[in-house]
Design an enzyme around this catalytic site. Structure first.
Site, PDB file in Angstrom:
ATOM      1  N   TYR A 129       0.882  -1.235   0.122  1.00  0.00           N
ATOM      2  CA  TYR A 129       0.119   0.049   0.206  1.00  0.00           C
ATOM      3  C   TYR A 129       0.848   1.315   0.027  1.00  0.00           C
ATOM      4  O   TYR A 129       0.444   2.120   0.320  1.00  0.00           O
ATOM      5  CB  TYR A 129      -0.748   0.072   1.229  1.00  0.00           C
ATOM      6  CG  TYR A 129      -1.864  -1.051   1.103  1.00  0.00           C
ATOM      7  CD1 TYR A 129      -2.921  -1.090   0.219  1.00  0.00           C
ATOM      8  CD2 TYR A 129      -1.963  -2.176   2.051  1.00  0.00           C
ATOM      9  CE1 TYR A 129      -3.911  -1.957   0.074  1.00  0.00           C
ATOM     10  CE2 TYR A 129      -2.870  -3.010   1.934  1.00  0.00           C
ATOM     11  CZ  TYR A 129      -3.937  -3.105   1.000  1.00  0.00           C
ATOM     12  OH  TYR A 129      -4.871  -4.004   0.955  1.00  0.00           O
ATOM     13  N   ASP A 139      -1.616 -11.135   8.310  1.00  0.00           N
ATOM     14  CA  ASP A 139      -0.866 -12.447   7.543  1.00  0.00           C
ATOM     15  C   ASP A 139       0.521 -12.227   8.052  1.00  0.00           C
ATOM     16  O   ASP A 139       1.363 -13.280   8.138  1.00  0.00           O
ATOM     17  CB  ASP A 139      -0.650 -12.200   6.180  1.00  0.00           C
ATOM     18  CG  ASP A 139      -2.198 -12.573   5.821  1.00  0.00           C
ATOM     19  OD1 ASP A 139      -2.758 -13.830   5.752  1.00  0.00           O
ATOM     20  OD2 ASP A 139      -2.953 -11.738   4.807  1.00  0.00           O
ATOM     21  N   HIS A 197       5.012  -6.243  -4.735  1.00  0.00           N
ATOM     22  CA  HIS A 197       3.496  -6.216  -4.982  1.00  0.00           C
ATOM     23  C   HIS A 197       2.917  -5.349  -4.584  1.00  0.00           C
ATOM     24  O   HIS A 197       3.387  -4.187  -3.861  1.00  0.00           O
ATOM     25  CB  HIS A 197       3.068  -7.551  -4.081  1.00  0.00           C
ATOM     26  CG  HIS A 197       2.971  -7.323  -2.654  1.00  0.00           C
ATOM     27  ND1 HIS A 197       4.027  -7.000  -1.784  1.00  0.00           N
ATOM     28  CD2 HIS A 197       1.887  -7.096  -1.829  1.00  0.00           C
ATOM     29  CE1 HIS A 197       3.880  -6.649  -0.712  1.00  0.00           C
ATOM     30  NE2 HIS A 197       2.367  -6.601  -0.580  1.00  0.00           N
ATOM     31  N   TYR A 220     -11.256  -0.889  -0.127  1.00  0.00           N
ATOM     32  CA  TYR A 220     -11.284  -0.788   1.317  1.00  0.00           C
ATOM     33  C   TYR A 220     -10.243   0.079   1.580  1.00  0.00           C
ATOM     34  O   TYR A 220     -10.243   0.750   2.796  1.00  0.00           O
ATOM     35  CB  TYR A 220     -11.634  -1.830   2.263  1.00  0.00           C
ATOM     36  CG  TYR A 220     -10.343  -2.539   2.657  1.00  0.00           C
ATOM     37  CD1 TYR A 220      -9.558  -3.360   1.961  1.00  0.00           C
ATOM     38  CD2 TYR A 220      -9.722  -2.187   3.883  1.00  0.00           C
ATOM     39  CE1 TYR A 220      -8.376  -4.039   2.442  1.00  0.00           C
ATOM     40  CE2 TYR A 220      -8.756  -2.626   4.606  1.00  0.00           C
ATOM     41  CZ  TYR A 220      -7.973  -3.520   3.632  1.00  0.00           C
ATOM     42  OH  TYR A 220      -6.727  -4.368   4.159  1.00  0.00           O
ATOM     43  N   ARG A 221      -9.123   0.071   0.909  1.00  0.00           N
ATOM     44  CA  ARG A 221      -7.753   0.658   1.080  1.00  0.00           C
ATOM     45  C   ARG A 221      -6.861   0.681   0.054  1.00  0.00           C
ATOM     46  O   ARG A 221      -7.310  -0.219  -1.015  1.00  0.00           O
ATOM     47  CB  ARG A 221      -7.057  -0.146   2.061  1.00  0.00           C
ATOM     48  CG  ARG A 221      -5.848   0.031   2.624  1.00  0.00           C
ATOM     49  CD  ARG A 221      -5.447  -1.116   3.595  1.00  0.00           C
ATOM     50  NE  ARG A 221      -4.194  -0.649   4.277  1.00  0.00           N
ATOM     51  CZ  ARG A 221      -3.526  -1.406   4.938  1.00  0.00           C
ATOM     52  NH1 ARG A 221      -4.123  -2.661   5.515  1.00  0.00           N
ATOM     53  NH2 ARG A 221      -2.354  -1.241   5.703  1.00  0.00           N
TER      54      ARG A 221
END
Ligand code: ADP
Length: 557
Positions: A105, A167, A419, A500-501
């Protein structure tokens, strides 16, 4: 004091002003707690365990696109307050982070190039309280999930309390809740489970939310000390709402405050635990599985936040793409079936857990197992049934709140793996999930990448996490990954699905999809932003919210 010339100055700030600002900052935090980013060559992508605070290690734009001018590490709450006041005086933008991993993110990088990254976690990292009776903890920004878990182990509290972990265990408990991150125990919705915050407002004032706004009566004979060290109200972590408007929400995924303390509810040890895996062989049986899950989850027969993982997510945890196939492009059905067969997994794999004493678990399993048995070819496993290396062994830990780092491995699906997460919300409905999966998979494959993803099941929705894995040294692949996520956002918005984000690079685009009634939500957010932060010093651009002094048209991506 010589700080060097920054690679990127904050907008509308000249070198001399920046230098004067840093000299004042040094008076507050000490010279040793300031690092100026002077050169592109200094930018190290590092690793999960050695994360950079200067930029995003999973850069999809140029490595130095989202770059800090400097990183500052305050040592106490009053220092944070002083920094915010100085930022106002000099009109310099700040970007607070707690641990700065924020993987997929944007890492610790600021949305606005040249902002000062405030590393809250380096020094401000105490576990202030673990309360067994009330089943909660109060933490500072630098407390990671692994730290909190370790505390429970060291204080022999594991038989009383469990934490919830995402995670990976290296993130900040507070930071993750601020971003509304999720984990997988019954306490998986971290924002839902937070209770009471302390925040430094954009003018430098300190505020406590909920019951924390009511002072705890001072004991006779004690003298007032530092405001941030005052004991909190005895119900601060027991009742989230206090009196009047409930403000906590405006501090999450926003740019209205720097959180310095947070209460987080901990789960009482349930007195027994059993994790399980249900493998679903056919791709299209995602539909059936989700329709089975919905009523069970709503009834809390499924007690935790379970997940339905695509075969390639599990495959990538267990090996690189090259270890399975020589195919370069996206894998097709036959190859996916072959991988599933090799790993004794399904095209979808459902990881859940049962909590409680043995009779409770037996009763719940007596409902769950027959419900899933209506899907052709499903298989049921407990971790003890599997000898070889298997994701269930990791999930067994995660689903009882034990931090792990095994899930880092899927990033190495391809060489130089990096990622980006695409995270739309889906109904817990077979048709909706299947449609969302098909729409997203189609675009991922068109981009020449493999679809890797998972649905995590909340109470009434699923967070569908599409893991866009790319080679950070392959400029063409980076471009494809970036274009892909832009297209996915647009496609999903056309179906009424929102995220959501998101990563820094997509904040404007996604904010633009939440545009009901002529963007009233954004207009409301901007009104609050401009009222509380007239100089726009706190995290300008965060989640698409730009203060008036940074025109959206100039900065938007
Ligand atoms: P992680 O826990 O994954 O390491 P970070 O510390 O990078 O997460 O935080 C993720 C994001 O949450 C930050 O980019 C920032 O927007 C927000 N955030 C984190 N900590 C704070 C804080 N103390 N105050 C305000 N916002 C914060």
């Amino acid at each position: 004091m010589n700080f060097g010339t920054p690679l990127a100055l904050p907008p509308a700030t000249d070198q001399a002003t920046f230098r004067r600002f840093l000299a004042r900052v040094a008076d507050v935090v000490g010279r040793e707690n300031i690092q100026v980013v002077t050169n592109k060559d200094e930018l190290e992508d590092g690793s999960y365990h050695n994360q950079p605070y200067t930029h995003d290690p999973h850069h999809i734009l140029n490595q130095d696109h989202f770059v800090a001018s400097a990183v500052v590490c305050p040592r106490s709450v009053p220092e944070v307050q002083d920094l915010v006041k100085l930022a106002n005086e000099f009109s310099i933008p700040l970007w607070p982070v707690s641990i700065g991993r924020n993987s997929g993110y944007g890492g610790a990088a600021p949305r606005l190039r040249g902002s000062i990254v405030i590393d809250m976690g380096k020094h401000i990292r105490r576990i202030l309280e673990v309360n067994v009776e009330g089943a909660y903890a109060v933490v500072e920004p630098g407390v990671t999930f692994a730290d909190l878990h370790q505390y429970l182990v060291e204080h022999n509290l594991k038989d009383k309390l469990w934490i919830d972990v995402p995670d990976l265990g290296g993130g900040s408990v507070l930071g993750n809740a601020m971003e509304r991150g999720v984990g997988y125990t019954p306490y998986g919705d971290h924002w839902m489970m937070h209770c009471g915050m302390e925040v430094v407002l954009p003018n430098g004032e300190l505020m406590r939310t909920g019951m924390g706004a009511m002072p705890e009566p001072r004991k006779a004979g004690t003298v007032p000390g530092r405001l941030d060290e005052e004991p909190g109200n005895k119900c601060w972590q027991l009742f989230p709402y206090g009196f009047g408007p409930y403000n906590d929400g405006i501090f999450s995924q926003s740019n209205l405050g720097i959180a310095t303390k947070m209460g987080i509810w901990l789960m009482p040890n349930p007195g027994g635990y059993q994790s399980y895996l249900i493998t679903v062989p056919k791709e299209e049986d995602l539909r059936k599985a989700v329709d089975i899950i919905r009523p069970l989850r709503l009834q809390m027969v499924l007690q935790n936040v379970p997940s339905i993982r695509h075969i390639l997510l599990d495959a990538a945890v267990l090996g690189s793409k090259a270890s399975y196939t020589s195919t370069q492009g996206p894998l097709g059905d036959e190859e996916l079936d072959a991988i599933a067969k090799k790993l004794n997994l399904g095209r979808w794999n459902f990881y859940g857990a049962l909590y409680g004493p043995e009779p409770t678990r037996t009763a719940l399993w007596g409902v769950i197992k027959p419900a899933f048995s209506s899907i052709e070819g499903v298989k049921f496993f407990f971790p003890e049934d599997i000898n070889e290396n298997c994701v269930l062994h990791t999930r067994h830990k995660t689903l009882q709140g034990v931090p792990t780092f095994d899930e880092l491995k899927w990033i190495d699906w391809i060489p130089n793996g990096a990622h980006l997460f695409f995270s739309p919300i889906s109904k817990v409905s077979g048709d909706d999930a299947m449609l969302q999966y098909s729409v997203t998979k189609k675009r991922v494959i068109e981009s020449g990448l493999d679809f890797i993803g998972t649905f995590t099941v909340g109470m009434r929705e699923m967070h569908h996490i599409v893991c866009i894995v790319f080679n950070r040294k392959d400029e063409d692949m980076k471009r494809r990954a970036h274009n892909l996520i832009k297209v996915l956002i647009a496609d999903c918005a056309a179906h009424g699905w929102g995220e959501y984000r998101t990563h820094l690079a997509l904040m404007d685009q996604i904010a633009g999809t939440y545009n009901w009634n002529n963007n009233i939500l954004m207009r409301f957010n901007e009104t609050i932003k401009n009222a509380l932060d007239p100089k726009g010093i706190l995290a300008p651009g965060k989640n698409g919210i730009w203060p008036t002094n940074y025109a959206r048209t100039t900065h938007k991506l």
